[in-house]
Design a protein around this motif. Structure first.
Motif, PDB file in Angstrom:
ATOM      1  N   ARG A 232       0.836  -1.202   0.000  1.00 46.37           N
ATOM      2  CA  ARG A 232       0.000   0.000   0.000  1.00 46.37           C
ATOM      3  C   ARG A 232       0.873   1.254   0.000  1.00 46.37           C
ATOM      4  N   PHE A 233       1.966   1.199   0.787  1.00 46.67           N
ATOM      5  CA  PHE A 233       2.869   2.351   0.899  1.00 46.67           C
ATOM      6  C   PHE A 233       3.596   2.596  -0.425  1.00 46.67           C
ATOM      7  N   ILE A 234       4.123   1.527  -0.999  1.00 51.96           N
ATOM      8  CA  ILE A 234       4.876   1.669  -2.266  1.00 51.96           C
ATOM      9  C   ILE A 234       3.948   2.217  -3.356  1.00 51.96           C
ATOM     10  N   ARG A 235       2.729   1.679  -3.412  1.00 48.12           N
ATOM     11  CA  ARG A 235       1.778   2.170  -4.423  1.00 48.12           C
ATOM     12  C   ARG A 235       1.428   3.633  -4.156  1.00 48.12           C
ATOM     13  N   GLY A 236       1.278   3.960  -2.866  1.00 51.20           N
ATOM     14  CA  GLY A 236       0.963   5.341  -2.507  1.00 51.20           C
ATOM     15  C   GLY A 236       2.074   6.294  -2.915  1.00 51.20           C
ATOM     16  N   VAL A 237       3.320   5.899  -2.663  1.00 52.78           N
ATOM     17  CA  VAL A 237       4.450   6.762  -3.040  1.00 52.78           C
ATOM     18  C   VAL A 237       4.493   6.912  -4.569  1.00 52.78           C
ATOM     19  N   HIS A 238       4.250   5.801  -5.276  1.00 54.83           N
ATOM     20  CA  HIS A 238       4.249   5.842  -6.747  1.00 54.83           C
ATOM     21  C   HIS A 238       3.168   6.808  -7.239  1.00 54.83           C
ATOM     22  N   PHE A 239       1.987   6.692  -6.671  1.00 52.23           N
ATOM     23  CA  PHE A 239       0.862   7.539  -7.081  1.00 52.23           C
ATOM     24  C   PHE A 239       1.178   9.017  -6.838  1.00 52.23           C
ATOM     25  N   TRP A 240       1.634   9.329  -5.621  1.00 54.95           N
ATOM     26  CA  TRP A 240       1.863  10.738  -5.283  1.00 54.95           C
ATOM     27  C   TRP A 240       3.106  11.297  -5.981  1.00 54.95           C
ATOM     28  N   ALA A 241       4.092  10.420  -6.242  1.00 54.52           N
ATOM     29  CA  ALA A 241       5.278  10.889  -6.984  1.00 54.52           C
ATOM     30  C   ALA A 241       4.894  11.250  -8.415  1.00 54.52           C
ATOM     31  N   ALA A 242       3.922  10.511  -8.981  1.00 56.05           N
ATOM     32  CA  ALA A 242       3.451  10.836 -10.330  1.00 56.05           C
ATOM     33  C   ALA A 242       2.779  12.211 -10.329  1.00 56.05           C
ATOM     34  N   GLU A 243       1.955  12.451  -9.305  1.00 57.58           N
ATOM     35  CA  GLU A 243       1.301  13.766  -9.205  1.00 57.58           C
ATOM     36  C   GLU A 243       2.368  14.859  -9.065  1.00 57.58           C
ATOM     37  N   ALA A 244       3.367  14.570  -8.210  1.00 62.16           N
ATOM     38  CA  ALA A 244       4.429  15.557  -7.965  1.00 62.16           C
ATOM     39  C   ALA A 244       5.216  15.819  -9.235  1.00 62.16           C
ATOM     40  N   MET A 245       5.507  14.766  -9.979  1.00 62.68           N
ATOM     41  CA  MET A 245       6.295  14.949 -11.208  1.00 62.68           C
ATOM     42  C   MET A 245       5.539  15.834 -12.194  1.00 62.68           C
ATOM     43  N   TYR A 246       4.236  15.603 -12.294  1.00 60.44           N
ATOM     44  CA  TYR A 246       3.419  16.410 -13.214  1.00 60.44           C
ATOM     45  C   TYR A 246       3.434  17.876 -12.779  1.00 60.44           C
ATOM     46  N   VAL A 247       3.201  18.114 -11.488  1.00 66.21           N
ATOM     47  CA  VAL A 247       3.158  19.493 -10.981  1.00 66.21           C
ATOM     48  C   VAL A 247       4.527  20.166 -11.143  1.00 66.21           C
ATOM     49  N   LEU A 248       5.589  19.432 -10.791  1.00 69.00           N
ATOM     50  CA  LEU A 248       6.941  20.003 -10.895  1.00 69.00           C
ATOM     51  C   LEU A 248       7.301  20.316 -12.347  1.00 69.00           C
ATOM     52  N   ALA A 249       6.892  19.423 -13.254  1.00 68.19           N
ATOM     53  CA  ALA A 249       7.183  19.665 -14.677  1.00 68.19           C
ATOM     54  C   ALA A 249       6.463  20.922 -15.158  1.00 68.19           C
ATOM     55  N   ILE A 250       5.213  21.090 -14.710  1.00 70.52           N
ATOM     56  CA  ILE A 250       4.454  22.289 -15.112  1.00 70.52           C
ATOM     57  C   ILE A 250       5.127  23.546 -14.527  1.00 70.52           C
ATOM     58  N   LEU A 251       5.500  23.476 -13.246  1.00 70.09           N
ATOM     59  CA  LEU A 251       6.147  24.632 -12.615  1.00 70.09           C
ATOM     60  C   LEU A 251       7.470  24.956 -13.305  1.00 70.09           C
ATOM     61  N   HIS A 252       8.209  23.913 -13.657  1.00 66.92           N
ATOM     62  CA  HIS A 252       9.480  24.097 -14.375  1.00 66.92           C
ATOM     63  C   HIS A 252       9.226  24.804 -15.704  1.00 66.92           C
ATOM     64  N   LEU A 253       8.189  24.335 -16.412  1.00 70.10           N
ATOM     65  CA  LEU A 253       7.849  24.952 -17.699  1.00 70.10           C
ATOM     66  C   LEU A 253       7.457  26.420 -17.506  1.00 70.10           C
ATOM     67  N   LEU A 254       6.685  26.692 -16.447  1.00 68.71           N
ATOM     68  CA  LEU A 254       6.265  28.072 -16.192  1.00 68.71           C
ATOM     69  C   LEU A 254       7.475  28.954 -15.880  1.00 68.71           C
ATOM     70  N   ARG A 255       8.409  28.387 -15.099  1.00 72.95           N
ATOM     71  CA  ARG A 255       9.612  29.166 -14.774  1.00 72.95           C
ATOM     72  C   ARG A 255      10.387  29.498 -16.055  1.00 72.95           C
ATOM     73  N   ILE A 256      10.511  28.503 -16.928  1.00 69.98           N
ATOM     74  CA  ILE A 256      11.222  28.732 -18.193  1.00 69.98           C
ATOM     75  C   ILE A 256      10.491  29.802 -19.004  1.00 69.98           C
ATOM     76  N   TYR A 257       9.153  29.706 -19.028  1.00 76.98           N
ATOM     77  CA  TYR A 257       8.380  30.655 -19.838  1.00 76.98           C
ATOM     78  C   TYR A 257       8.514  32.071 -19.285  1.00 76.98           C
ATOM     79  N   PHE A 258       8.297  32.198 -17.980  1.00 75.97           N
ATOM     80  CA  PHE A 258       8.258  33.552 -17.418  1.00 75.97           C
ATOM     81  C   PHE A 258       9.646  34.184 -17.270  1.00 75.97           C
ATOM     82  N   THR A 259      10.701  33.378 -17.348  1.00 76.72           N
ATOM     83  CA  THR A 259      12.048  33.979 -17.351  1.00 76.72           C
ATOM     84  C   THR A 259      12.618  34.032 -18.773  1.00 76.72           C
ATOM     85  N   GLY A 260      11.806  33.623 -19.747  1.00 78.71           N
ATOM     86  CA  GLY A 260      12.252  33.699 -21.147  1.00 78.71           C
ATOM     87  C   GLY A 260      13.443  32.815 -21.451  1.00 78.71           C
TER      88      GLY A 260
END
Lengths: 362, 195
Positions: free
Chosen positions: A96-124
């Motif tokens: 249950r724990f391993i699956r939970g970490v996998h699930f939440w890490a996927a959410e985190a990766m998506y959010v971090l990738a979006i934030l990274h993209l936004l940082r790149i965009y807004f700093t040109g």
């Protein structure tokens, strides 16, 4: 341009190495050239905003490790897939724990990738000569969304199957281009097994391949200067290994947070799927597309995703303004904020509505 | 370094061939093809409709509308293969009787499950599928005969959960401490920026 280079390590021949660990490192470096990663990067690269790309990669690492463990117990046969996930949660030690970490890490990766993209965009930071690396990043974002989608389907519950049903219908809309989502493309093999192979092999392989090129291009073009100091005047530099150390410590913090959330809020699993009904909502990251679907039908998903990614691809070629400080880029800033606001509003609209049937009476 | 200003005859031919091949691939890919059979219209098979009725009961328990429609359709379906209609009729009666008061969802669901040869559900911890579909499952078939209950994320915290919580907090705090201890000094960057 003046730079303080006191933090930059000397070349491989210069250091006086003592003790066996240093000698071992030196021997390895002599043969593999790992010292090449100690290239100089500006100090601002160690800010959290500039570490988001590294943290996205850290989340990918967590996903790979937990995914390898889960793959030992997951059965992609449609008659057993949902049951095998329940088995992982109920009977496998720490499953249950391993699956939970996998699930939440996927959410985190998506959010971090979006934030990274936004940082790149807004700093040109996508501007010349980094256009190619922007495109590679957009490609990795698309693959990340693909990994999220296939992962959603793999648990083979009603939500996952309805996500797949949407894609099957979108495959029809795309005609021949949607061939991969045609169950008849490989009629003897359940599509779930093909999606499993995509999730554990094809997509990660492509992401890792692009990640290597992405990192090499970062080294080639250097980390983009701070927008208000494009010449990097007076800014100290340090070795890239310090940046990696920074990412590792922040990554450890991320791992702790994800583990905590995985224990407190482990993901559930829905009922075994039945075709022909539409009663669930998609995962939150797809909500904005489903608002468009509610308005104009299934093609809204295709048009929405198509237009967004076309815009992302076109950004470095449309925006020819050489300035990177946000106050000097009013048009890009307004457009960026408008698109972002639209995505947030569309997502909220889907979040507060009840599921609507779009797939016809099946 | 010598840079060729134009491609030679071989290069031009290769380029044209590549373009033609690419256009052919795209034309083949985008050419319309017959849609595959996946959920066009309501099913006329009682077995499919009963399975959908059970799925509605499992997925949307407070809302009986979807299940009621599907049970009604199943009772009148042309293809009745694989379904014991008397049990579906009993389920329909139970739903209609419930309209006056509260519907006995458990009874309706059990009757529907029995009507298609599935086992009666026992709760969210059903260890296996509660009915067997005929193999092989191909394409986009679900492999589900009767939907089983959802499984919640977790119940109360167990001893193991508490241990994992402590370890997670230690890892997170370790990361936080290290990220502060090894924090790079940035003031000079800000000075540089404001120049």
């Amino acid at each position: 341009m003046s730079r303080t280079t006191t933090d930059v390590p000397p070349g491989p021949a210069a250091p006086q190495r003592r003790g066996w660990p240093q000698r071992a490192l030196h021997a390895i470096d002599e043969r593999l050239g790992i010292d090449a990663i100690r290239y100089p990067v500006p100090a601002h690269a160690n800010r959290v905003a500039y570490s988001l790309g590294g943290l996205t990669a850290f989340a990918l690492g967590i996903l790979i490790v937990t995914g390898v463990i889960l793959a030992q117990f997951y059965n992609p046969d449609p008659t057993a897939a949902n049951e095998s996930v329940r088995h992982i949660v109920q009977a496998v030690w720490a499953g249950r724990f391993i699956r939970g970490v996998h699930f939440w890490a996927a959410e985190a990766m998506y959010v971090l990738a979006i934030l990274h993209l936004l940082r790149i965009y807004f700093t040109g930071a996508y501007k010349r000569p980094r256009e190619a690396n922007w495109l590679i990043g957009v490609g990795m974002l698309a693959l990340t969304i693909g990994a999220m989608f296939t992962g959603t389907v793999l648990k083979w519950d009603q939500e996952g199957f309805e996500a797949l049903s949407h894609n099957l219908e979108i495959g029809k809309l795309l005609g021949g281009l949607g061939f991969w989502f045609n169950p008849d493309f490989s009629s003897g093999v359940p599509i779930l097994i093909r999606l499993y192979i995509a999730h554990v092999s094809i997509i990660p392989m492509l992401i890792l391949g692009l990640l290597v090129v992405h990192a090499l291009l970062v080294k080639r073009h250097k980390i983009s200067p701070a927008p208000r100091n494009p010449d990097a005047a007076g800014e100290p530099v340090g070795p890239f290994t310090h940046h990696l150390r920074r990412i590792a410590t922040l990554g450890l913090l991320l791992l702790g947070a994800l583990s905590l959330i995985a224990v407190l809020f482990p993901p559930g699993i829905g009922p075994t799927p039945v075709e022909g009904i539409e009663v669930t909502k998609p995962p939150w990251m797809y909500w904005w597309m489903f608002t468009l679907e509610n308005w104009i039908g299934l093609s809204g998903i295709v048009w929405g995703a198509g237009v967004l990614f076309a815009l992302l691809v076109a950004v470095p070629f449309i925006d020819r303004n050489p300035r990177r400080y946000w106050r000097q880029r009013p048009v890009a800033m307004v457009l960026g904020v408008l698109v972002l606001a639209a995505l947030i509003v569309f997502s909220i609209l889907e979040g507060i509505t009840t599921p609507v049937e779009h797939l016809g009476g099946m | 370094m010598h840079v060729p200003r134009s491609l030679g005859p071989i290069g031009r031919t290769s380029g044209r061939s590549l373009t033609v091949a690419l256009l052919l691939i795209i034309a083949t890919a985008v050419a319309p093809r017959p849609a595959w059979a996946h959920g066009e219209g309501d099913s006329d098979k009682a077995l499919v409709l009963v399975r959908q009725a059970i799925a509605y009961l499992v997925n949307t328990p407070p809302n009986m509308d979807g299940a009621t429609d599907k049970i009604g359709d199943a009772a009148e379906a042309e293809d009745k293969a694989g379904v014991q209609l008397p049990l579906v009729e009993q389920a329909k009666d139970a739903m209609e009787a419930g309209e006056m008061g509260s519907v006995d969802v458990h009874k309706v669901r059990a009757l529907l499950e029995q009507s298609i040869g599935a086992h009666v559900h026992t709760g969210p911890t059903d260890p296996v599928a509660i009915g067997q579909v005929p193999p092989p499952v191909t394409g986009a078939e679900t492999g589900t005969l009767a939907a089983i209950d959802p499984m919640p994320g977790r119940g109360g915290l167990t001893g193991g959960d508490w241990a994992l919580l402590v370890i997670s907090m230690l890892v997170g705090l370790g990361g936080l401490a290290l990220s502060i201890l090894l924090r790079p000094h940035l003031p000079s960057v800000r000075r540089g920026e404001t120049r």
